[in-house]
Design a protein around this motif. Structure first.
Motif, PDB file in Angstrom:
ATOM      1  N   VAL A  36      -7.037   0.649  -5.959  1.00  0.00           N
ATOM      2  CA  VAL A  36      -6.527   0.064  -4.721  1.00  0.00           C
ATOM      3  C   VAL A  36      -7.646  -0.743  -4.068  1.00  0.00           C
ATOM      4  O   VAL A  36      -8.761  -0.251  -3.870  1.00  0.00           O
ATOM      5  CB  VAL A  36      -6.018   1.162  -3.775  1.00  0.00           C
ATOM      6  CG1 VAL A  36      -5.480   0.541  -2.491  1.00  0.00           C
ATOM      7  CG2 VAL A  36      -4.938   2.002  -4.453  1.00  0.00           C
ATOM      8  N   THR A  39      -5.050  -1.694   1.743  1.00  0.00           N
ATOM      9  CA  THR A  39      -3.798  -1.134   2.236  1.00  0.00           C
ATOM     10  C   THR A  39      -3.550  -1.699   3.628  1.00  0.00           C
ATOM     11  O   THR A  39      -4.443  -2.287   4.243  1.00  0.00           O
ATOM     12  CB  THR A  39      -3.849   0.406   2.323  1.00  0.00           C
ATOM     13  OG1 THR A  39      -4.778   0.784   3.347  1.00  0.00           O
ATOM     14  CG2 THR A  39      -4.287   1.020   1.010  1.00  0.00           C
ATOM     15  N   GLY A  67       0.068  -1.234  -0.300  1.00  0.00           N
ATOM     16  CA  GLY A  67      -1.241  -1.444  -0.884  1.00  0.00           C
ATOM     17  C   GLY A  67      -1.177  -2.443  -2.016  1.00  0.00           C
ATOM     18  O   GLY A  67      -0.107  -2.739  -2.555  1.00  0.00           O
ATOM     19  N   ARG A 108       7.059   6.142  -1.135  1.00  0.00           N
ATOM     20  CA  ARG A 108       5.604   6.181  -1.194  1.00  0.00           C
ATOM     21  C   ARG A 108       5.014   6.432   0.193  1.00  0.00           C
ATOM     22  O   ARG A 108       5.441   5.846   1.191  1.00  0.00           O
ATOM     23  CB  ARG A 108       5.083   4.838  -1.746  1.00  0.00           C
ATOM     24  CG  ARG A 108       3.820   4.944  -2.551  1.00  0.00           C
ATOM     25  CD  ARG A 108       3.475   3.628  -3.221  1.00  0.00           C
ATOM     26  NE  ARG A 108       4.533   3.072  -4.030  1.00  0.00           N
ATOM     27  CZ  ARG A 108       4.864   3.500  -5.248  1.00  0.00           C
ATOM     28  NH1 ARG A 108       4.219   4.526  -5.784  1.00  0.00           N
ATOM     29  NH2 ARG A 108       5.831   2.934  -5.927  1.00  0.00           N
ATOM     30  N   MET A 115      -0.919   5.022  -0.722  1.00  0.00           N
ATOM     31  CA  MET A 115      -1.946   4.095  -1.201  1.00  0.00           C
ATOM     32  C   MET A 115      -3.281   4.197  -0.486  1.00  0.00           C
ATOM     33  O   MET A 115      -4.189   3.424  -0.790  1.00  0.00           O
ATOM     34  CB  MET A 115      -1.414   2.661  -1.058  1.00  0.00           C
ATOM     35  CG  MET A 115      -0.094   2.407  -1.767  1.00  0.00           C
ATOM     36  SD  MET A 115      -0.186   2.600  -3.570  1.00  0.00           S
ATOM     37  CE  MET A 115      -1.033   1.083  -4.023  1.00  0.00           C
ATOM     38  N   ALA A 120      -4.602   4.971  -7.284  1.00  0.00           N
ATOM     39  CA  ALA A 120      -3.220   5.417  -7.083  1.00  0.00           C
ATOM     40  C   ALA A 120      -2.483   5.393  -8.410  1.00  0.00           C
ATOM     41  O   ALA A 120      -2.603   4.433  -9.186  1.00  0.00           O
ATOM     42  CB  ALA A 120      -2.501   4.521  -6.079  1.00  0.00           C
ATOM     43  N   VAL A 122       1.019   4.964 -10.139  1.00  0.00           N
ATOM     44  CA  VAL A 122       2.229   4.254  -9.741  1.00  0.00           C
ATOM     45  C   VAL A 122       3.123   4.064 -10.957  1.00  0.00           C
ATOM     46  O   VAL A 122       2.641   3.802 -12.067  1.00  0.00           O
ATOM     47  CB  VAL A 122       1.865   2.879  -9.123  1.00  0.00           C
ATOM     48  CG1 VAL A 122       3.093   2.025  -8.908  1.00  0.00           C
ATOM     49  CG2 VAL A 122       1.121   3.070  -7.812  1.00  0.00           C
TER      50      VAL A 122
END
Length: 334
Positions: A36, A39, A67, A108, A115, A120, A122
């Motif tokens: 990440v 965010t 994010g 989320r 995030m 993260a 995903v």
């Protein structure tokens, strides 16, 4: 190797936002690991802090729905050539297209980890590419409020050139709605209670700005500015729907995208007399996200960012956002 993530419990307030170290997570089947880079905060994050968010929030969740970052590892079934892609993730991972249903409730930063973390995990199916001209900080502002604004304008009876759209205030949804409405060829009447922000709204493309403190009956002013007809679309972010119905045209549409403390119930007689449609909007699908990105890229649109905070200063970012002083998005870089 370890990573850092913020955690909180719903209703714990800002004091409950804690930073922890974890082992570097490995993506499972169908997942990717995202480093990440940025965010951004939205009003839902404040609702989670207060404990009045309408959807489930798991204990010690990693917060923040929005994010953007870079794919650094992939799980089984995901093409390893995707490593290095710049991506965002949808707020509702399973909502690909069509109407929203209960099967898409996992979200989320609520019932799923979010995030505000260095890495993260995903689901590949929820990934959306970052528009080429946007930075990570800019891309991080899109998944919640931008998609909400896009859905509000295009999800039903889409705004068309020459129509009039009313936006309220200078929050994230309203600023994105202003930009999208102009890109779609609409006339925009923005409302604000801050004369200082009125000039900025005009600079961003609003055709008219109504100061609702100086003109308490702002719906009447909207009708005056539209020759008595009213606006085709009102993007309502406060929940004071009777006021929005007073500003909307017969057979127009009020998109209800939020509500604030003190918002009053609507009199069904007012709704019936308006002849308008009131449509609740809860973000949008991945298909809508992708359609929105095409317009962003085609028009070179960029989000309005108020301020950027480093990861270690996440508490300061939340505090600034909660103050109500921000004009545009508050971003946290990772």
């Amino acid at each position: 190797m370890t990573i850092r993530s913020y955690h909180l419990d719903s209703g714990a307030g800002l004091a409950g936002l804690t930073l922890r170290e974890h082992p570097d997570p490995a993506p499972g089947p169908g997942q990717v690991a995202i480093a990440v880079r940025a965010t951004s905060l939205s009003f839902r994050e404040l609702m989670i802090l207060r404990g009045d968010y309408v959807l489930p929030v798991k204990p010690q969740v990693i917060p923040v729905s929005d994010g953007a970052g870079e794919i650094v590892a992939v799980g089984a079934g995901v093409d390893p050539l995707r490593i290095g892609e710049r991506v965002m993730a949808t707020l509702f991972p399973s909502w690909q297209d069509g109407p929203f249903g209960l099967e898409h409730l996992p979200q989320r930063g609520g019932s799923l980890d979010g995030m505000l973390t260095e890495i993260a995990l995903v689901e590949e199916e929820s990934l959306v590419p970052v528009p080429g001209h946007l930075s990570y900080e800019e891309a991080a502002t899109l998944p919640c409020v931008a998609v909400t604004a896009w859905n509000a304008l295009t999800g039903a009876d889409a705004s068309r050139p020459g129509q009039t759209v009313v936006t309220q205030g200078s929050g994230g949804v309203s600023l994105f709605a202003l930009g999208f409405a102009k890109a779609l060829g609409a006339r925009v009447i923005a409302t604000t209670g801050d004369p200082g922000k009125a000039a900025r709204l005009l600079d961003l493309g609003a055709d008219e700005v109504v100061d609702h403190r100086a003109v308490p009956d702002w719906p009447a002013r909207v009708r005056e500015l539209t020759g008595g007809r009213g606006a085709d679309h009102v993007i309502d972010v406060t929940g004071h729907l009777e006021r929005s119905l007073g500003a909307v045209a017969m057979a127009g549409q009020v998109a209800c995208v939020g509500f604030i403390s003190g918002a009053s119930p609507i009199d069904p007689r007012v709704l019936f007399a308006s002849g308008a449609t009131v449509r609740p909007v809860a973000v949008g699908s991945r298909a809508q996200f992708l359609a929105m990105n095409k317009v962003i890229e085609a028009n070179g649109l960029r989000p309005v960012i108020d301020s950027v905070f480093p990861f270690d200063k996440a508490h300061d970012a939340y505090h600034h956002y909660a103050s109500g002083k921000a004009f545009g998005k508050v971003v946290i870089t990772v």
